[in-house]
Design a protein around this motif. Structure first.
Motif, short mmCIF file in Angstrom:
data_model
loop_
_atom_site.label_atom_id
_atom_site.label_comp_id
_atom_site.label_asym_id
_atom_site.label_seq_id
_atom_site.Cartn_x
_atom_site.Cartn_y
_atom_site.Cartn_z
N GLY A 6 0.87 -1.26 0.05
CA GLY A 6 -0.12 0.12 -0.06
C GLY A 6 0.55 1.20 -0.09
O GLY A 6 0.26 2.27 0.28
N ILE A 7 2.15 1.08 -0.31
CA ILE A 7 2.94 2.08 -0.23
C ILE A 7 2.71 3.31 -1.58
O ILE A 7 2.33 2.45 -2.77
N GLU A 8 2.50 4.31 -1.51
CA GLU A 8 2.32 5.32 -2.74
C GLU A 8 3.29 6.11 -2.82
O GLU A 8 4.01 6.75 -1.85
N ARG A 43 -9.58 8.83 -9.05
CA ARG A 43 -8.69 7.70 -9.42
C ARG A 43 -8.37 7.43 -10.95
O ARG A 43 -9.20 7.57 -11.84
N PHE A 108 -17.52 -8.60 -11.45
CA PHE A 108 -17.01 -9.28 -10.34
C PHE A 108 -16.44 -10.70 -10.74
O PHE A 108 -17.18 -10.94 -11.69
N GLY A 109 -15.55 -11.49 -10.07
CA GLY A 109 -15.57 -12.69 -10.28
C GLY A 109 -14.98 -13.46 -9.20
O GLY A 109 -14.39 -12.85 -8.08
N SER A 110 -15.11 -14.62 -9.08
CA SER A 110 -14.87 -15.36 -7.81
C SER A 110 -13.32 -15.52 -7.66
O SER A 110 -12.79 -15.74 -6.52
N VAL B 150 1.78 6.32 2.87
CA VAL B 150 1.00 5.00 3.26
C VAL B 150 -0.31 5.41 3.94
O VAL B 150 -0.39 6.07 4.76
N ASP B 151 -1.37 5.36 3.30
CA ASP B 151 -2.85 5.82 3.67
C ASP B 151 -3.57 4.34 4.43
O ASP B 151 -3.77 3.39 3.71
N GLU B 156 -10.01 3.77 3.66
CA GLU B 156 -9.28 3.47 2.63
C GLU B 156 -9.08 1.86 3.04
O GLU B 156 -9.12 1.06 2.13
N LEU B 157 -9.02 1.32 4.19
CA LEU B 157 -8.99 0.02 4.55
C LEU B 157 -10.18 -0.69 4.01
O LEU B 157 -10.19 -1.84 3.57
N ASP B 159 -12.30 0.15 1.69
CA ASP B 159 -12.29 0.04 0.33
C ASP B 159 -11.56 -1.07 -0.23
O ASP B 159 -12.02 -1.73 -0.92
N ARG B 160 -10.56 -1.13 0.36
CA ARG B 160 -9.37 -2.34 0.15
C ARG B 160 -10.06 -3.70 0.24
O ARG B 160 -10.07 -4.62 -0.33
N ARG B 164 -11.24 -6.64 -2.21
CA ARG B 164 -10.77 -8.15 -2.06
C ARG B 164 -11.89 -8.89 -2.16
O ARG B 164 -11.89 -10.13 -2.46
N GLY B 166 -14.51 -9.41 -4.06
CA GLY B 166 -14.43 -9.98 -5.39
C GLY B 166 -15.80 -10.44 -5.46
O GLY B 166 -16.76 -9.77 -5.34
N VAL B 169 -19.47 -9.96 -3.24
CA VAL B 169 -20.47 -8.73 -3.46
C VAL B 169 -21.77 -9.45 -4.27
O VAL B 169 -22.83 -8.68 -3.95
#
Lengths: 493, 175
Positions: A6-8, A43, A108-110, B150-151, B156-157, B159-160, B164, B166, B169
């Motif tokens: 997660g480093i930007e 984004r 979406f996908g599994s 680093v956010d 943000e967490l 959102d991530r 994940r 996938g 949802v």
């Protein structure tokens, strides 16, 4: 979360055209996918074109317009783009990087898969067999597409190759087995994209189509991703979900041009016509993703469409494509000028795997014989036409004149088809027979006698022929092709 | 000429007149019969043409109707599909908004201090001990070193975490 945790990276040294040069990076590789966040929270996405020491050159897919280098943050994903895979793609319309254009949520996908994929292990390949029937008579009868085959359409600007590609995508079937189409449009004008969407609406609504549309004004790097996303989605629909998948990719020439542009941006040494030296292997890495896999259901069949600049078949794109693929369907400006659709040049077209997908037990017992006789007769007809251009039709022998009638019947009745007309193989072969029967039986030496009897082939009438030597006498049989306004011609109107 | 002579002449011409009349009648009848036949034939031809025209018109009408029906069906399917996808997008958007709101609520809980501590540790592990760590307005922390960031904010967490999820949802709209 990405491999980088997660480093930007926040030091954007320069924005130049669609490129952003990010400094202070470490452990970044080529083709890594990048998520870019603007100061406003917007984004965007990018791909690493080049990485050198602590610098990374990132092509921003959405462009750099409105970006302030001060507030830009770039998060590197640690690997090339991955897309979700599965049946959620069916019925969706997305842009060239897989984002929805149809007003729906993201796909979406599994699970997800890397878009670069990997060509099928050669020892696990199952030889292609069984046909994919396109509903286009001249293609099904003469250059049968086989499941797992890669069969390109070679065209030139101004010919209806996109119409043909859309028609094949709209009509193709695999004899009732689970089937779907992935259509990847690359570098399309907005009008063409709209045409493709309308033409494929029915199939899309039936949940049998994945439509990826990269338009001409979309970023070139996206154009490089589009066929890869299409093939990744297709592979999973085929080998995981057991479908026969037809991937139509149009236009591969614009793809190759995008590759050339990116290669130039990377500062690579240009090869033929400034295309990168790896054009062959790059195209192969796409085309070789089709096929069938031993022990798995489904198949991926690829129909790339490419335009030959200035009609030059030795241009690097068709030339290298021809090395990789298993035949070609060539469109002809001359046939197009005669008002025939699809304007397939049957004598230049070939499906190398046709024998594996057509004939007894696969399509129809007489299919291969009829196809061979049609092509042989057409070749002779072309010679006769050249001769007639020199000496005039009146100086031809009666048999030769019948070849001219055969060619007319071939084009008008057999090859010509409406662009919204699905034509079954039986109907196509019957039209083929009708064209062949304009010739005397003695000229149909590639067809077995039994078949000729069954279709009522007649011996040549010597008296009639002899009468005609002196002038264009009217034949006794009104069905005879000696009449230029023959019923065959009328039937095709 | 006397009357007697006139009668003789008339008598002599009688057979001729009779013959002519008979022939004229026969011709007239033949003509009428032919006219009747031609009229009947014409009427029949006209009826046949009319039937063919009606049949052709019906065929064309049916074809046009089938085309229109297909167009209507395609449009209806497109509209239905568009509404379905729109509804799914709306549901997905709501999920993201609710997740962000709920995770924001963690700030007011007892365990938040410990959570923030863990996030700070994580940030320093990523950027090094010298990283400048500040709290985020929505909860969580943001860490910075020159050129890197680093956010680890809660939104943000969240959102991530949603990214994940996938295919899970899809349970929003699938049984």
């Amino acid at each position: 979360m990405s491999r980088s945790g997660g480093i930007e990276y926040t030091t954007v040294r320069e924005l130049r055209g669609p490129l952003a040069i990010v400094a202070g990076v470490s452990g970044i590789g080529w083709d890594e996918y990048v998520r870019i966040t603007l100061a406003s929270g917007e984004r965007r996405h990018g791909v690493v074109l080049d990485a050198d020491r602590d610098l990374a050159v990132v092509q921003v897919l959405e462009g750099t317009a409105g970006m302030d280098p001060e507030g830009v943050r770039a998060a590197f994903s640690g690997g090339p783009l991955r897309v979700p895979v599965g049946t959620d793609w069916l019925g969706r319309v997305c842009n060239g990087r897989g984002e929805p254009l149809d007003g729906g949520p993201p796909v979406f996908g599994s699970r997800d898969a890397e878009v670069g994929g990997a060509p099928i292990n050669p020892v696990r390949r199952e030889p292609p067999s069984e046909p994919v029937l396109t509903g286009v008579g001249v293609v099904d009868a003469l250059t049968t597409l086989v499941r797992g085959q890669k069969l390109p359409v070679f065209s030139v600007a101004g010919l209806p190759h996109l119409e043909l590609a859309a028609q094949i995508a709209a009509q193709a079937t695999t004899a009732g087995e689970a089937f779907c189409v992935v259509f990847a449009g690359m570098g399309l004008t907005h009008a063409d994209a709209s045409f493709v969407r309308d033409a494929l609406e029915e199939r899309s609504a039936a949940g049998e189509l994945v439509l990826l549309l990269n338009t001409a004004d979309d970023p070139v790097i996206e154009r490089i991703l589009t066929p890869r996303i299409a093939l990744t989605v297709a592979e999973h629909l085929a080998f995981t979900d057991g479908r026969h998948v037809l991937v139509v990719m149009a236009d591969m020439t614009t793809y190759a041009e995008a590759l050339r542009e990116v290669s130039a941006a990377r500062g690579e040494v240009p090869a033929r016509r400034a295309y990168p030296g790896y054009l062959y292997s790059d195209l192969a890495s796409l085309y070789e993703r089709c096929g069938r896999v031993r022990g798995r259901p489904g198949s991926v069949t690829v129909v790339p469409v490419l335009t030959m600049p200035a009609g030059d078949i030795t241009h690097p794109v068709p030339d290298l494509t021809g090395y990789i693929t298993e035949g070609q369907i060539v469109l002809s400006p001359e046939t197009h000028a005669r008002g025939v659709y699809p304007p397939v040049d049957a004598l230049s077209s070939l499906s190398r795997l046709m024998r594996k997908g057509a004939g007894p037990g696969r399509t129809r017992d007489d299919h291969l014989d009829v196809a061979a006789q049609l092509l042989a007769s057409l070749a002779r007809a072309r010679q006769v036409r050249d001769l007639a251009d020199l000496v005039g039709r009146a100086a031809l022998s009666p048999t030769d004149r019948r070849y001219l009638d055969f060619e007319e019947a071939f084009l008008r009745d057999f090859a010509d088809q409406r662009d919204d007309e699905p034509r079954g193989l039986d109907a196509s072969l019957e039209r083929g027979w009708r064209a062949l029967l304009t010739l005397p039986r003695g000229q149909l030496s590639m067809l077995p006698a039994g078949l000729l009897d069954a279709h009522g082939a007649r011996e040549s009438d010597d008296h009639e022929d002899a009468d005609e030597v002196g002038g264009p006498g009217r034949p006794e049989d009104p069905d005879s092709p000696e009449d230029p306004d023959s019923p065959e011609e009328e039937a095709s109107r | 000429m006397t009357a007697a002579a006139s009668d003789r002449t008339a008598n002599a011409l009688h057979p001729v007149r009779t013959g002519l009349l008979r022939a004229a009648h026969a011709d007239a009848e033949a003509l009428l019969a032919r006219a009747d036949r031609e009229a009947a034939s014409l009427v029949e031809q006209a009826r046949s043409d009319a039937r063919a025209l009606v049949a052709e018109a019906r065929r064309q009408g049916e074809a046009d109707g089938a085309d229109s029906a297909r167009d209507l069906l395609v449009r209806a399917r497109r509209e239905a599909r568009s509404r379905t996808l729109g509804a799914r997008r709306e549901a997905y958007g709501r999920l993201r908004r609710e997740a962000a709101e709920r995770v924001g609520g963690l700030c007011a809980t007892e365990g938040y201090a410990a959570l923030r501590e863990r996030l700070e540790q994580r940030a320093r592990a990523l950027l090094g001990p010298g990283a400048e760590v500040t709290g985020h307005a929505d909860g969580g922390v943001v860490a910075r070193t020159p050129g890197r960031r680093v956010d680890l904010s809660l939104t943000e967490l969240a959102d991530r975490a949603l990214d994940r999820m996938g295919g899970e949802v899809r349970r929003l709209w699938e049984p």
